[in-house]
Design a protein around this motif. Structure first.
Motif, PDB file in Angstrom:
ATOM      1  N   HIS A 109       0.842  -1.200   0.000  1.00  0.00           N
ATOM      2  CA  HIS A 109       0.000   0.000   0.000  1.00  0.00           C
ATOM      3  C   HIS A 109       0.881   1.256   0.000  1.00  0.00           C
ATOM      4  O   HIS A 109       0.652   2.172  -0.800  1.00  0.00           O
ATOM      5  N   GLU A 110       1.880   1.282   0.864  1.00  0.00           N
ATOM      6  CA  GLU A 110       2.734   2.476   0.952  1.00  0.00           C
ATOM      7  C   GLU A 110       3.562   2.666  -0.312  1.00  0.00           C
ATOM      8  O   GLU A 110       3.777   3.792  -0.753  1.00  0.00           O
ATOM      9  N   HIS A 115       1.828   4.480  -2.947  1.00  0.00           N
ATOM     10  CA  HIS A 115       1.844   5.938  -2.771  1.00  0.00           C
ATOM     11  C   HIS A 115       3.070   6.590  -3.429  1.00  0.00           C
ATOM     12  O   HIS A 115       3.082   7.801  -3.644  1.00  0.00           O
ATOM     13  N   TYR A 166     -11.123   6.669   1.705  1.00  0.00           N
ATOM     14  CA  TYR A 166     -10.585   5.341   1.376  1.00  0.00           C
ATOM     15  C   TYR A 166     -11.494   4.576   0.413  1.00  0.00           C
ATOM     16  O   TYR A 166     -11.046   4.093  -0.625  1.00  0.00           O
TER      17      TYR A 166
HETATM   18 ZN   LIG Z   1      -2.341   5.221   2.261  1.00  0.00          ZN
END
Ligand SMILES: [Zn+2]
Length: 461
Positions: free
Chosen positions: A281-282, A285, A352
């Motif tokens: 997930h990171e 980004h 989200y």
């Molecule tokens: Zn995030």
């Protein structure tokens, strides 16, 4: 308009403007880590107003400049310092790091994270590098950091001299990535073409370097499923020990450099890392531009949508798990009474799951419009290839236009008008039915005769 075009053309002929003269800083961290002493050398002609990140000014002390071997105080008015800049400038000052950590307690600026056996000071150079308030974006900056024995600098900014010097540019300082001083062990290795630095605190984890390397390798491999490559050539993972279980929390800062901060439970096992979604997930980004606050939903929605699909395509989780997650949660992203579109809604659900729904609908429309030849992956790759990774600060319009260009058509732009600027709702039951996803006896079932079954199969195999 024509004049600009002419100037750009001329610039293209003569090449990019030369990089300005470098600014040089020499920072020394005190043995007790309470203070940074900084000396700086800047060329003549820099802007004459100096400061640091807003809120960090009270911790700058004793700013002096040198002239013919004599040190004298620099004029200060409110939150800025005014050294003479008509000649090359030699400055020195102190930054009260421990006082700043206690007062600010903000990991984006300065904070201290105390562990059982050691503590780490998050210290963004934006907080403690006293600098002209404006300069050319590509002005080279070298910040050498001398640290006491056993203490190391870890930063998402570019480094040199074995990681003891920050070697980056002025523009990356304003949105500086995570930077910390602490008793780190730094494991440097290459994985999937990415230069990785894994920074851990000795004695805090029950995991080996090999376990942590495998964990990073999986996240990098996951990203490559959608992007073909990793969105950056390097990755800095700062692992901070935590209570709780497994991978507890991850975060990254938009801009500056690819540094992730991950809270990992002291008791975490290799099994926890194998099941982890946080690191992927990171890393997602790092693959989109930093967007204005109003479009935070796109950043979080993209990571929330893509992460399970990537892990499913690599066989780490099943398609059933992916769809169960979507069926259980997408309703959080539907507009509520009075909402005026995702751009105007700051709730957790909109950020989200409204963002996830946007990405799901975009993916479906792109796949349908192209007869399954294209997907959201192609739009995302187009954004990265166009320069829209975490180092860029783009508008949502530019981001979506770049994605649309990569797949043809205007799916992303039009969907933003419907879900971002207005609060169009989605009949999720009907959508799941068309995709052929249902739940029977608490189990996810697939209807292969559903009109969009083939599209669904193409998403999570
Ligand atoms: Zn995030």
């Amino acid at each position: 308009m024509r004049l600009w075009g002419f100037l750009f053309a001329l610039q293209a002929l003569v090449g990019a403007p030369p990089a300005p003269d470098p600014w040089r800083y020499e920072a020394t961290l005190a043995t007790d880590s309470r203070e940074l002493s900084v000396e700086a050398w800047l060329p003549a002609g820099v802007a004459g107003t100096f400061s640091v990140d807003e809120g960090c000014e009270p911790f700058i002390a004793d700013v002096e400049r040198e002239s013919e071997g004599q040190w004298s105080p620099v004029d200060q008015a409110r939150d800025a310092w005014y050294p003479p800049t008509d000649r090359p400038l030699h400055l020195r000052y102190r930054f009260r790091l421990e006082a700043a950590a206690a007062a600010l307690h903000n990991s984006n600026q300065v904070s201290r994270r105390a562990g059982l056996t050691s503590s780490v000071t998050m210290a963004s150079p934006a907080a403690w590098i006293l600098r002209p308030w404006k300069a050319a974006a590509n002005t080279p900056l070298r910040i050498h950091c001398a640290t006491p024995p056993g203490i190391r600098l870890v930063t998402g900014l570019r480094t040199s001299e074995g990681g003891t010097a920050i070697d980056d540019t002025y523009d990356h300082l304003d949105y500086a990535p995570y930077t910390a001083f602490g008793p780190f062990d730094v494991d440097r290795f290459a994985s999937g073409g990415v230069e990785v630095q894994m920074a851990t605190l000795p004695g805090t984890l029950a995991l080996s370097d090999a376990d942590l390397r495998a964990w990073a390798g999986e996240a990098i491999a996951n990203l490559r499923v959608a992007y073909g490559t990793f969105p950056t050539d390097r990755l800095v993972v700062m692992v901070l020990p935590s209570g709780g279980q497994g991978v507890v929390f991850g975060s990254t800062k938009g801009g500056g450099g690819p540094a992730l901060s991950i809270l990992l439970a002291r008791t975490a096992t290799f099994e926890d890392l194998k099941r982890d979604w946080v690191l992927t997930h990171e890393c997602i980004h790092l693959s989109h531009p930093d967007l204005p606050r109003a479009q935070h939903w796109f950043e979080e929605g993209l990571a929330t949508y893509l992460e399970p699909l990537l892990r499913a395509r690599r066989g780490i989780i099943s398609p059933e798990e992916v769809w169960r997650n979507f069926m259980d949660n997408l309703h959080h992203g539907l507009p509520r009474t009075g909402d005026q579109g995702l751009d105007h809604t700051r709730s957790w659900g909109a950020t989200y799951w409204g963002g996830t729904l946007f990405c799901l609908l975009a993916d479906l429309e792109i796949r349908q419009a192209s007869g399954g030849k294209k997907s959201l992956d192609d739009a995302l790759r187009g954004i990265v290839v166009g320069g829209g990774n975490h180092l860029a600060r783009w508008s949502i319009e530019k981001t979506l236009e770049t994605g649309d260009q990569a797949v043809g058509g205007h799916v992303l732009r039009d969907l933003h008008r419907r879900l971002g600027l207005r609060a169009e709702t989605t009949d999720l039951d009907a959508l799941f039915k068309r995709l052929g996803v249902g739940i029977h006896d608490e189990k996810v079932t697939f209807d292969e005769g559903a009109p969009m079954a083939a599209v669904r199969r193409g998403m999570a195999r």
